[in-house]
Design a protein around this motif. Structure first.
Motif, PDB file in Angstrom:
ATOM      1  N   VAL A  44       0.816  -1.238  -0.010  1.00 54.54           N
ATOM      2  CA  VAL A  44      -0.041   0.132   0.085  1.00 54.54           C
ATOM      3  C   VAL A  44       0.729   1.371   0.008  1.00 54.54           C
ATOM      4  O   VAL A  44       0.637   2.320  -0.582  1.00 54.54           O
ATOM      5  N   ASN A  85      -1.469   2.277  -3.231  1.00 54.00           N
ATOM      6  CA  ASN A  85      -2.902   2.060  -3.590  1.00 54.00           C
ATOM      7  C   ASN A  85      -3.805   2.973  -2.840  1.00 54.00           C
ATOM      8  O   ASN A  85      -4.049   2.577  -1.695  1.00 54.00           O
ATOM      9  N   GLN A  86      -4.383   3.911  -3.232  1.00 49.40           N
ATOM     10  CA  GLN A  86      -5.196   4.788  -2.606  1.00 49.40           C
ATOM     11  C   GLN A  86      -6.391   4.373  -2.077  1.00 49.40           C
ATOM     12  O   GLN A  86      -6.713   4.577  -0.725  1.00 49.40           O
ATOM     13  N   GLU A  87      -7.221   3.139  -2.645  1.00 51.57           N
ATOM     14  CA  GLU A  87      -8.085   2.845  -1.968  1.00 51.57           C
ATOM     15  C   GLU A  87      -7.814   1.899  -0.659  1.00 51.57           C
ATOM     16  O   GLU A  87      -8.327   2.220   0.174  1.00 51.57           O
ATOM     17  N   LEU A  88      -6.716   1.137  -0.628  1.00 48.99           N
ATOM     18  CA  LEU A  88      -6.381   0.340   0.586  1.00 48.99           C
ATOM     19  C   LEU A  88      -5.911   1.142   1.319  1.00 48.99           C
ATOM     20  O   LEU A  88      -6.010   1.094   2.721  1.00 48.99           O
ATOM     21  N   TYR A  89      -5.211   2.367   1.049  1.00 47.59           N
ATOM     22  CA  TYR A  89      -4.453   3.357   2.102  1.00 47.59           C
ATOM     23  C   TYR A  89      -5.655   3.921   2.747  1.00 47.59           C
ATOM     24  O   TYR A  89      -5.878   4.081   3.996  1.00 47.59           O
ATOM     25  N   ARG A  90      -6.763   4.248   2.115  1.00 48.59           N
ATOM     26  CA  ARG A  90      -7.945   5.076   2.888  1.00 48.59           C
ATOM     27  C   ARG A  90      -8.742   4.058   3.757  1.00 48.59           C
ATOM     28  O   ARG A  90      -9.179   4.453   4.810  1.00 48.59           O
ATOM     29  N   LYS A  91      -8.674   2.995   3.435  1.00 49.36           N
ATOM     30  CA  LYS A  91      -9.609   1.713   4.161  1.00 49.36           C
ATOM     31  C   LYS A  91      -8.720   1.485   5.258  1.00 49.36           C
ATOM     32  O   LYS A  91      -9.392   1.108   6.273  1.00 49.36           O
ATOM     33  N   ASN A  92      -7.514   1.409   5.012  1.00 50.05           N
ATOM     34  CA  ASN A  92      -6.516   0.901   6.170  1.00 50.05           C
ATOM     35  C   ASN A  92      -5.641   2.097   7.093  1.00 50.05           C
ATOM     36  O   ASN A  92      -4.502   1.860   6.944  1.00 50.05           O
TER      37      ASN A  92
END
Length: 83
Positions: free
Chosen positions: A22, A45-52
């Motif tokens: 990420v 990975n912007q999506e996984l970064y925001r979710k985690n």
């Protein structure tokens, strides 16, 4: 002409979630007084970064602690070489 030597220490950390990288953390520790020490964070990975976000930030904090400990060791080594 005189030889000029410079030593830099490179440190790299990876923040992974479920096997996916990420974020990556890089640091260059300059041991020469005229050089710069830098630390960078790259989000892959912007999506996984925001979710985690909490986990990645915890990883970032851990990496920064690691950088500080390596700086302490490097600077201690340099001080003993100078004395």
């Amino acid at each position: 002409m005189a030889l000029t030597k410079e030593k830099q220490i490179t440190l790299v950390g990876h923040s992974t979630i479920n096997g996916t990288e990420v974020a990556r953390f890089n640091a260059q520790i300059a041991t020469d007084l005229n050089a710069q020490t830098t630390t960078n964070t790259y989000i892959y990975n912007q999506e996984l970064y925001r979710k985690n976000l909490k986990q990645v930030r915890d990883d970032s904090d851990e990496f920064r602690s690691y950088v500080r400990s390596q700086e302490d060791e490097a600077f201690k080594e340099i001080s003993s070489d100078v004395e």
